[in-house]
Write an enzyme that holds these catalytic residues in place. Structure first.
Site, mmCIF file in Angstrom:
data_model
loop_
_atom_site.group_PDB
_atom_site.id
_atom_site.type_symbol
_atom_site.label_atom_id
_atom_site.label_comp_id
_atom_site.label_asym_id
_atom_site.label_seq_id
_atom_site.Cartn_x
_atom_site.Cartn_y
_atom_site.Cartn_z
ATOM 1 N N CYS A 46 0.915 -1.102 -0.250
ATOM 2 C CA CYS A 46 0.293 0.287 0.256
ATOM 3 C C CYS A 46 0.749 0.742 -0.081
ATOM 4 O O CYS A 46 2.347 0.945 -0.440
ATOM 5 C CB CYS A 46 -1.109 -0.272 1.204
ATOM 6 S SG CYS A 46 -1.746 -1.588 1.785
ATOM 7 N N ARG B 237 0.864 1.916 -6.273
ATOM 8 C CA ARG B 237 1.466 0.854 -4.983
ATOM 9 C C ARG B 237 0.206 0.141 -4.829
ATOM 10 O O ARG B 237 0.122 -0.893 -3.669
ATOM 11 C CB ARG B 237 1.978 1.538 -3.309
ATOM 12 C CG ARG B 237 3.267 2.938 -3.994
ATOM 13 C CD ARG B 237 3.889 3.048 -2.745
ATOM 14 N NE ARG B 237 4.311 1.711 -1.779
ATOM 15 C CZ ARG B 237 5.698 1.644 -1.980
ATOM 16 N NH1 ARG B 237 6.985 1.770 -2.623
ATOM 17 N NH2 ARG B 237 5.649 -0.024 -0.577
ATOM 18 N N TRP C 119 -3.575 -1.386 -1.824
ATOM 19 C CA TRP C 119 -3.866 -3.137 -2.152
ATOM 20 C C TRP C 119 -4.146 -3.688 -1.208
ATOM 21 O O TRP C 119 -3.482 -4.687 -0.050
ATOM 22 C CB TRP C 119 -2.415 -3.353 -2.910
ATOM 23 C CG TRP C 119 -2.191 -4.399 -3.155
ATOM 24 C CD1 TRP C 119 -2.488 -4.531 -5.279
ATOM 25 C CD2 TRP C 119 -2.165 -6.010 -3.084
ATOM 26 N NE1 TRP C 119 -2.027 -6.000 -5.261
ATOM 27 C CE2 TRP C 119 -1.745 -6.828 -4.804
ATOM 28 C CE3 TRP C 119 -1.463 -6.592 -1.890
ATOM 29 C CZ2 TRP C 119 -1.920 -7.705 -4.683
ATOM 30 C CZ3 TRP C 119 -1.593 -7.902 -2.144
ATOM 31 C CH2 TRP C 119 -1.168 -8.447 -3.271
ATOM 32 N N ASN D 27 0.784 -0.442 5.856
ATOM 33 C CA ASN D 27 1.263 -1.210 4.606
ATOM 34 C C ASN D 27 2.252 -2.455 5.863
ATOM 35 O O ASN D 27 3.182 -1.893 6.306
ATOM 36 C CB ASN D 27 2.501 -0.396 4.124
ATOM 37 C CG ASN D 27 2.608 -0.968 2.509
ATOM 38 O OD1 ASN D 27 2.414 -2.027 2.902
ATOM 39 N ND2 ASN D 27 4.174 -0.567 2.261
ATOM 40 N N GLY D 28 1.963 -3.283 5.116
ATOM 41 C CA GLY D 28 2.566 -5.278 5.498
ATOM 42 C C GLY D 28 1.249 -5.516 6.091
ATOM 43 O O GLY D 28 0.268 -5.212 6.074
ATOM 44 N N GLU E 68 9.815 -12.658 -20.350
ATOM 45 C CA GLU E 68 9.353 -11.681 -20.040
ATOM 46 C C GLU E 68 8.137 -10.526 -21.446
ATOM 47 O O GLU E 68 7.128 -9.481 -20.475
ATOM 48 C CB GLU E 68 10.600 -10.488 -20.001
ATOM 49 C CG GLU E 68 10.019 -8.981 -19.467
ATOM 50 C CD GLU E 68 9.596 -8.554 -18.659
ATOM 51 O OE1 GLU E 68 9.485 -7.362 -17.963
ATOM 52 O OE2 GLU E 68 9.856 -9.409 -17.643
ATOM 53 N N LYS F 196 4.907 -9.239 -19.557
ATOM 54 C CA LYS F 196 3.732 -8.315 -19.986
ATOM 55 C C LYS F 196 2.848 -7.576 -20.293
ATOM 56 O O LYS F 196 2.240 -6.910 -20.224
ATOM 57 C CB LYS F 196 5.020 -7.181 -21.330
ATOM 58 C CG LYS F 196 6.602 -6.133 -20.063
ATOM 59 C CD LYS F 196 5.888 -6.193 -19.172
ATOM 60 C CE LYS F 196 7.175 -5.870 -18.232
ATOM 61 N NZ LYS F 196 7.258 -6.321 -17.778
ATOM 62 N N GLU G 278 0.335 -8.989 -18.269
ATOM 63 C CA GLU G 278 0.309 -8.517 -16.459
ATOM 64 C C GLU G 278 -0.696 -7.124 -16.859
ATOM 65 O O GLU G 278 -1.632 -6.243 -16.282
ATOM 66 C CB GLU G 278 0.532 -7.716 -15.922
ATOM 67 C CG GLU G 278 1.697 -7.257 -16.476
ATOM 68 C CD GLU G 278 3.686 -6.561 -16.029
ATOM 69 O OE1 GLU G 278 3.123 -7.245 -14.593
ATOM 70 O OE2 GLU G 278 4.834 -6.748 -16.547
ATOM 71 N N HIS H 183 7.110 -30.278 -26.324
ATOM 72 C CA HIS H 183 6.763 -30.757 -25.478
ATOM 73 C C HIS H 183 5.901 -30.518 -24.560
ATOM 74 O O HIS H 183 5.746 -30.273 -23.627
ATOM 75 C CB HIS H 183 8.082 -30.972 -24.458
ATOM 76 C CG HIS H 183 9.530 -31.737 -25.067
ATOM 77 N ND1 HIS H 183 9.855 -32.786 -25.262
ATOM 78 C CD2 HIS H 183 10.454 -31.296 -25.762
ATOM 79 C CE1 HIS H 183 10.037 -33.409 -25.974
ATOM 80 N NE2 HIS H 183 10.962 -31.946 -26.109
ATOM 81 N N LYS I 232 3.239 -1.699 -8.021
ATOM 82 C CA LYS I 232 4.107 -1.968 -7.486
ATOM 83 C C LYS I 232 5.575 -2.590 -7.422
ATOM 84 O O LYS I 232 6.204 -3.025 -6.913
ATOM 85 C CB LYS I 232 5.028 -0.709 -7.746
ATOM 86 C CG LYS I 232 6.067 -0.007 -9.034
ATOM 87 C CD LYS I 232 6.231 -0.388 -10.405
ATOM 88 C CE LYS I 232 7.552 -0.246 -10.946
ATOM 89 N NZ LYS I 232 7.505 -1.027 -12.326
#
Length: 614
Positions: A2, A27, A75, A101-102, A487, A491, A494, A510, A609
């Site tokens: 957060c 965040r 968040w 936050n946490g 990567e 991208k 997400e 496979h 983030k």
């Protein structure tokens, strides 16, 4: 994960809080709230599910006056996103209010005890439990707020960055942290608190980064006081911010993500500036110079990281093994600490993180240090927890990255890791002088080659339009380009919410080959190099099953162009440096597809983030 912001001083707090929340919204953005104490001593709390804009609309006609206040953008961890679970949270009497936050891991046991003692809880959050505990200690032990915070936090297991207000003491803010970032800005007769420096830089360049298990008391008209949980006073270490306000604005771009993609020529250059002197065949990295003997004698390198940083570590695996001839392992930081890994004292563990605050990576660092390994960090934020927890390392100098989907942080990380691999190779004598000098020149040319790729933006937008409605996508690469495939897939998924998977090209046979049909776009990194012919064969296998090929190829390629549906030509470079260039068109493709699908590319759903909780 957060975002927290707070202010005490002579100015109106609310505008500072709102602007701070808007800068911290990357965040977390499933709810937002503020609390202010006005001049009459009334504590006003306003919070709303949704983005900061919805909070703004909600408080439009409310009393938001006051020179002291706290704000939070969430968040969700404990409790679904809704108005009640939003921060700030009241204590039992509603005299205290807190943002957090946490994660408080033992909140359930604390809550059970408080409930038996008559406490009533309105939300599902661990945060509300903690503020109730703080108030109970404050009342029963007749303590001042800062001492009550200290006492309460001694009972807590978990991570936290908290800020507390007391309506009966409108001249004081108390803040504390462990495992979650917190920075305090020191102005002229005022203080600012935030999860990172972005809400503070507009008002002051003088900051203090709070350390774990420290409690800060900010009193109007007095100096900052910091004590640890053992009640020992700590002298604040004031640092000067190098962050500029322009770097956290969009600068005319539609989105931060697009701006950050276009900043990559500069961020890559900045990440090698002062470290690489190609003409002299010299690489100097101050953060690792004290550990050269360790590099020379190391029998193994272990990279620990999460998400995009893990992909950078995968690229580094190829580089360190090829250049420095040392065995490399790349570990998910989130799994590393839970499987009792075998770590030796002559191992070098390199932790990679954009924010420098990733909780899983920090936990992996502490484990590696406890086993006697040398631990280095590669991160982007000066003064971050990882920078302080490691024995040394290097900053990436990518500048602030606001878009949740990492772009320039990845290329900056790969740049720094490439320099580290070359430096280690020189120390160990595993590269010829001519090959070493060639690679120095090649990496020096990368920023200009990224500039060339960015000129393909219009073509990439056209390709994006054709594939914007797909439901699935496959990304293929071999060798050092395999992590680029991972990567690229990350991208796309997400920010556009299209299911995408990255695979080594040879592994397609496979399993994933069963998915290929005329509706399946397959993105292939097919640049010139040792694996080129093998990749061409993999492309033929896809074409035989009517798959659509979008290939990233070396400029002038004719063989892949003859079979691919779309070709994206990038400048020729050494095959081990291809990831720095090949990833850029994949970033732009994902960006344009997401925009065309109406997605919020800077704030994709369910993501934040900086992942500061495990």
């Amino acid at each position: 994960m957060c975002g927290i912001v707070a202010y005490i001083g002579k100015r109106e707090a609310y505008p500072i809080l709102i602007k701070g929340l808007q800068r911290l919204e990357y965040r977390g953005y499933d709810s937002a709230g503020v609390a202010m104490i006005n001049k009459a001593g009334t504590l006003n709390v306003f919070k709303r599910k949704g983005k900061v804009s919805e909070l703004l609309a909600f408080v439009k006609n409310e009393d938001t006056t006051g020179n002291i206040g706290i704000g939070h953008t969430r968040w969700a961890t404990h409790g679904e996103p809704n108005d009640v679970n939003s921060h700030p949270h009241y204590s039992q009497t509603k005299d205290l209010v807190m943002i957090h936050n946490g994660i408080i891991e033992n909140y359930a046991a604390i809550k059970e005890g408080l409930t038996k003692r008559g406490h009533t809880f309105l939300s599902q959050t661990d945060t509300e439990v903690l503020i109730h505990l703080i108030e109970e200690i404050k009342k029963h032990e007749n303590m001042k707020l800062d001492h009550a915070v200290q006492a309460a936090l001694k009972q807590v297991i978990g991570a936290y960055a908290i800020v507390v207000l007391d309506k009966n003491d409108p001249d004081t803010i108390v803040a504390a942290k462990k495992g979650s970032p917190m920075v305090i800005g020191i102005g002229t007769d005022d203080f600012f608190i935030a999860s990172d420096a972005s809400p503070i830089v507009e008002y002051t360049k003088n900051v203090v980064y709070l350390e774990d298990e420290q409690v800060a008391t900010l009193r109007r008209g007095q100096e900052l006081k910091i004590r640890n949980l053992k009640d020992k006073e700590v002298t604040p270490y004031v640092q000067e911010l190098t962050l500029e306000i322009e770097s956290i604005e969009k600068g005319g771009y539609d989105h931060f993500m697009l701006k950050e993609i276009y900043e990559q020529p500069r961020s890559v250059l900045d990440s090698m500036r002062g470290r690489l002197k190609a003409n002299e065949g010299e690489i100097k990295m101050g953060g690792i110079v004290d550990h050269e003997k360790k590099f020379e004698k190391a029998k193994r390198i272990i990279f620990v990281a999460c998400g995009t940083s893990w992909h950078a570590g995968l690229v580094a695996e190829y580089l360190f093994e090829e250049f420095a001839r040392v065995p490399v392992e790349v570990e998910y930081a989130s799994e590393f600490r839970y499987r009792n890994p075998i770590i030796f004292e002559d191992d070098i563990v390199i932790a990679i993180s954009q924010s420098g605050e990733t909780a899983d990576t920090l936990a992996a660092i502490e484990l590696a240090k406890s086993k006697g390994a040398t631990v280095l960090g590669v991160c982007n934020v000066v003064g971050s927890s990882i920078a302080r927890a490691t024995h040394g390392g290097s900053y990436t100098h990518a500048g602030p990255e606001i878009g949740v989907a990492s772009t320039k942080a990845f290329t900056a990380q790969v740049t720094v890791l490439t320099l580290m691999a070359l430096h280690m190779a020189k120390v160990r004598g595993t590269l010829s002088a001519s090959r070493y000098r060639q690679l120095c020149y090649e990496i020096e040319a990368i920023p200009g080659k990224i500039e060339e790729v960015l000129k393909l933006n219009d073509k990439l937008r056209e390709i994006a339009f054709i594939h914007k409605d797909t439901s699935n996508a496959l990304y293929l690469g071999r060798g050092v380009s395999f992590p680029v495939a991972l990567e690229g897939a990350l991208k796309l998924k997400e920010i556009s919410y299209i299911h995408a998977e990255g695979y080594p090209a040879a592994e397609m046979k496979h399993g994933p080959i069963a998915l290929i049909d005329e509706e399946m776009p397959v993105f292939v990194i097919a640049t010139k190099g040792a694996n080129y012919e093998k990749v061409v064969s993999n492309i033929q296998e896809v074409k035989a099953r009517k798959g659509k090929i979008i290939a990233v190829v070396t400029s002038g390629d004719t063989e892949v162009k003859s079979v691919a549906d779309y070709c994206i030509e990038i400048p020729e470079t050494d095959e081990f440096l291809v990831p720095l260039i090949a990833v850029v068109p994949l970033q732009l493709l994902s960006y344009h597809i997401a925009v065309m699908r109406g997605c919020n590319v800077d704030q994709p759903r369910n993501l934040a983030k900086s992942v500061t909780v495990e």
